[in-house]
Design a protein around this motif. Structure first.
Motif, short mmCIF file in Angstrom:
data_model
loop_
_atom_site.label_atom_id
_atom_site.label_comp_id
_atom_site.label_asym_id
_atom_site.label_seq_id
_atom_site.Cartn_x
_atom_site.Cartn_y
_atom_site.Cartn_z
N PHE B 13 -9.02 -58.01 -16.72
CA PHE B 13 -7.71 -57.61 -16.03
C PHE B 13 -8.03 -56.44 -15.13
O PHE B 13 -8.93 -55.54 -15.46
N ALA B 14 -7.61 -56.41 -13.74
CA ALA B 14 -7.88 -55.28 -13.09
C ALA B 14 -6.92 -54.01 -13.56
O ALA B 14 -5.74 -54.03 -13.86
N VAL B 15 -7.61 -53.02 -13.40
CA VAL B 15 -7.13 -51.62 -13.56
C VAL B 15 -7.17 -50.79 -12.53
O VAL B 15 -8.46 -50.49 -11.96
N GLY B 16 -6.21 -50.25 -12.06
CA GLY B 16 -6.32 -49.63 -10.86
C GLY B 16 -6.69 -50.36 -9.67
O GLY B 16 -6.55 -51.69 -9.56
N PRO B 17 -7.07 -49.93 -8.62
CA PRO B 17 -7.23 -48.45 -8.10
C PRO B 17 -5.97 -47.69 -8.29
O PRO B 17 -4.78 -47.95 -7.78
N PHE B 18 -6.15 -46.40 -8.96
CA PHE B 18 -4.96 -45.50 -8.69
C PHE B 18 -5.08 -44.44 -7.62
O PHE B 18 -6.20 -44.12 -7.15
N GLY B 19 -3.73 -44.04 -7.04
CA GLY B 19 -3.90 -43.31 -6.09
C GLY B 19 -3.26 -41.69 -6.55
O GLY B 19 -2.55 -41.76 -7.72
N PRO B 20 -2.98 -40.80 -5.47
CA PRO B 20 -2.54 -39.68 -5.92
C PRO B 20 -1.11 -39.61 -6.49
O PRO B 20 -0.82 -38.87 -7.39
N ASP B 21 -0.40 -40.49 -5.90
CA ASP B 21 0.88 -40.61 -6.46
C ASP B 21 1.04 -41.29 -7.92
O ASP B 21 1.98 -40.76 -8.99
N ASP B 22 0.04 -42.30 -8.17
CA ASP B 22 0.20 -42.67 -9.44
C ASP B 22 -0.28 -41.69 -10.62
O ASP B 22 0.08 -41.52 -11.75
N ALA B 23 -0.99 -40.63 -9.90
CA ALA B 23 -1.69 -39.61 -10.96
C ALA B 23 -0.47 -38.79 -11.35
O ALA B 23 -0.32 -38.24 -12.26
N ARG B 24 0.19 -38.53 -10.30
CA ARG B 24 1.34 -37.22 -10.38
C ARG B 24 2.26 -38.23 -11.29
O ARG B 24 3.04 -37.41 -12.21
N PRO B 51 -10.34 -36.66 -8.07
CA PRO B 51 -9.69 -36.30 -9.17
C PRO B 51 -9.93 -37.60 -10.35
O PRO B 51 -9.79 -38.58 -10.11
N PRO B 52 -10.22 -37.20 -11.38
CA PRO B 52 -10.48 -38.25 -12.54
C PRO B 52 -9.13 -38.75 -13.04
O PRO B 52 -8.09 -37.71 -13.17
N VAL B 53 -9.00 -39.82 -13.38
CA VAL B 53 -7.64 -40.66 -13.91
C VAL B 53 -7.58 -40.18 -15.22
O VAL B 53 -8.59 -40.06 -16.18
N HIS B 54 -6.43 -39.80 -15.64
CA HIS B 54 -5.90 -39.40 -16.90
C HIS B 54 -6.58 -40.47 -17.67
O HIS B 54 -6.26 -41.59 -17.96
N GLY B 55 -7.29 -40.00 -18.93
CA GLY B 55 -8.16 -41.10 -19.79
C GLY B 55 -7.01 -41.82 -20.45
O GLY B 55 -6.85 -43.06 -20.75
N MET B 56 -5.70 -41.11 -20.93
CA MET B 56 -4.83 -42.05 -21.48
C MET B 56 -3.81 -43.03 -20.49
O MET B 56 -3.38 -43.91 -21.19
N ARG B 57 -4.16 -42.93 -19.32
CA ARG B 57 -3.68 -43.65 -18.33
C ARG B 57 -4.58 -45.11 -18.55
O ARG B 57 -3.93 -46.19 -18.75
N LEU B 58 -5.61 -45.02 -18.61
CA LEU B 58 -6.42 -45.97 -19.13
C LEU B 58 -6.17 -46.69 -20.60
O LEU B 58 -5.92 -47.88 -20.34
N MET B 59 -6.11 -45.99 -21.47
CA MET B 59 -5.66 -46.33 -22.59
C MET B 59 -4.29 -46.99 -22.70
O MET B 59 -4.19 -48.12 -23.33
N ALA B 60 -3.42 -46.69 -21.70
CA ALA B 60 -2.14 -47.32 -21.89
C ALA B 60 -2.12 -48.47 -21.04
O ALA B 60 -1.26 -49.24 -21.15
N ALA B 61 -3.18 -49.00 -20.39
CA ALA B 61 -3.55 -50.17 -19.79
C ALA B 61 -3.70 -51.36 -20.72
O ALA B 61 -3.54 -52.56 -20.43
N VAL B 62 -4.19 -50.87 -21.79
CA VAL B 62 -4.76 -51.74 -23.13
C VAL B 62 -3.45 -52.85 -23.38
O VAL B 62 -3.65 -53.95 -23.39
N GLU B 63 -2.38 -52.43 -23.74
CA GLU B 63 -1.21 -52.90 -24.34
C GLU B 63 -0.71 -54.07 -23.44
O GLU B 63 -0.78 -55.00 -23.73
N PRO B 64 -0.40 -53.55 -22.04
CA PRO B 64 0.15 -54.49 -21.20
C PRO B 64 -0.88 -55.85 -21.14
O PRO B 64 -0.55 -56.85 -20.95
N ALA B 65 -2.40 -55.33 -20.93
CA ALA B 65 -3.00 -56.32 -20.80
C ALA B 65 -3.28 -57.49 -21.84
O ALA B 65 -3.25 -58.72 -21.73
N LEU B 66 -3.25 -56.82 -23.22
CA LEU B 66 -3.28 -57.64 -24.41
C LEU B 66 -2.08 -58.60 -24.51
O LEU B 66 -1.93 -59.61 -25.00
N LYS B 67 -0.89 -57.96 -24.02
CA LYS B 67 0.34 -58.68 -24.03
C LYS B 67 0.57 -59.78 -23.07
O LYS B 67 1.25 -60.88 -23.31
#
Lengths: 119, 130
Positions: B13-24, B51-67
């Motif tokens: 599953f593709a994750v990102g790329p995230f931009g500044p608006d996503d981070a905010r 800027p590094p992406v919030h780690g929890m934003r990556l973890m939050a991608a797990v559930e939608p992908a598995l779903k």
């Protein structure tokens, strides 16, 4: 090790919607990772921020969520935590349990938060 | 309904790329207001190209992908460690493999791999019948 709480917290519908929108979650109920919000907001969030020296910030090193039951959006819970402060490097290790009003643990979560100087 | 078998793999599953608006947006939704995740000048000052992406934003991608992979299963446990930072503008891939299959649930190893050698997230997830 310090004990924090218990505090009353809510699985806030508006917060759940905002988090779901920010993370691409389209399922029912609250996203599994949503309770991270409890670590940054409300009384628990304030208690954790009080442990961070001025000019420093918290960065997640690890996080876990273990659900005994799904959270109910709109429901109130009690959350109690223990916080261990580690040095070399400086970290907060937070273990928090959320229980439903009728009792019984709903969620156990553990966060390892590195204390960093962002500038 | 049958549970996934040991060794079974999810699609990538593709994750990102995230931009500044996503981070905010994630910072506002999560309450994680560490400026490092949204301030390019600050990130640059400590050696990050962005800027590094919030780690929890990556973890939050797990559930939608598995779903998306198995909509009939429910996530009951999720844990992860954040390793290599994923920077804003960088694409990553989420993939998972069943480590252990029980009668009622399955344990998966989940990885989010960005452009660097190491993974950005190493996680475990438990799925059970919804």
């Amino acid at each position: 090790m310090a004990r924090i709480g218990p505090f009353a917290v809510v699985c806030d519908p508006a917060s759940v919607v905002a988090y779901a929108r920010a993370t691409g979650y389209e399922g029912e109920g609250a996203p599994a990772a949503w309770p991270t919000v409890w670590l940054t907001t409300g009384e628990l969030g304030a208690a954790l921020r009080a442990l961070v020296p001025p000019g420093k910030a918290l960065v997640h090193e690890s996080q876990s969520f273990v659900y005994a039951a799904p959270l109910t959006v709109g429901a109130c819970y009690k959350i109690a935590a223990t916080v261990a402060q580690e040095t070399g490097p400086d970290r907060l290790v937070v273990e928090a349990d959320a229980t439903a009003p009728e009792g019984g643990q709903t969620l156990a979560m553990r966060a390892v938060l590195r204390i960093v100087a962002p500038q | 309904m049958s549970l996934p078998r040991q060794g079974e793999k999810t699609p990538a599953f593709a994750v990102g790329p995230f931009g500044p608006d996503d981070a905010r947006c994630y910072a506002a939704a999560s309450g994680d207001d560490n400026p490092l995740h949204v301030d390019a000048a600050l990130a640059s000052a400590i050696g990050f190209a962005a800027p590094p992406v919030h780690g929890m934003r990556l973890m939050a991608a797990v559930e939608p992908a598995l779903k998306q992979w198995r909509p009939d299963l429910r996530l009951t446990r999720l844990s992860g460690t954040f390793a290599e930072p994923l920077l804003l503008g960088e694409a990553a891939t989420l993939s998972a493999r069943v480590l252990k299959a029980g009668e009622r649930d399955v344990l998966l190893r989940v990885m989010v791999q960005g452009p660097r050698r190491g993974p950005s997230l190493v996680a475990e997830a438990v799925l059970e019948a919804a």
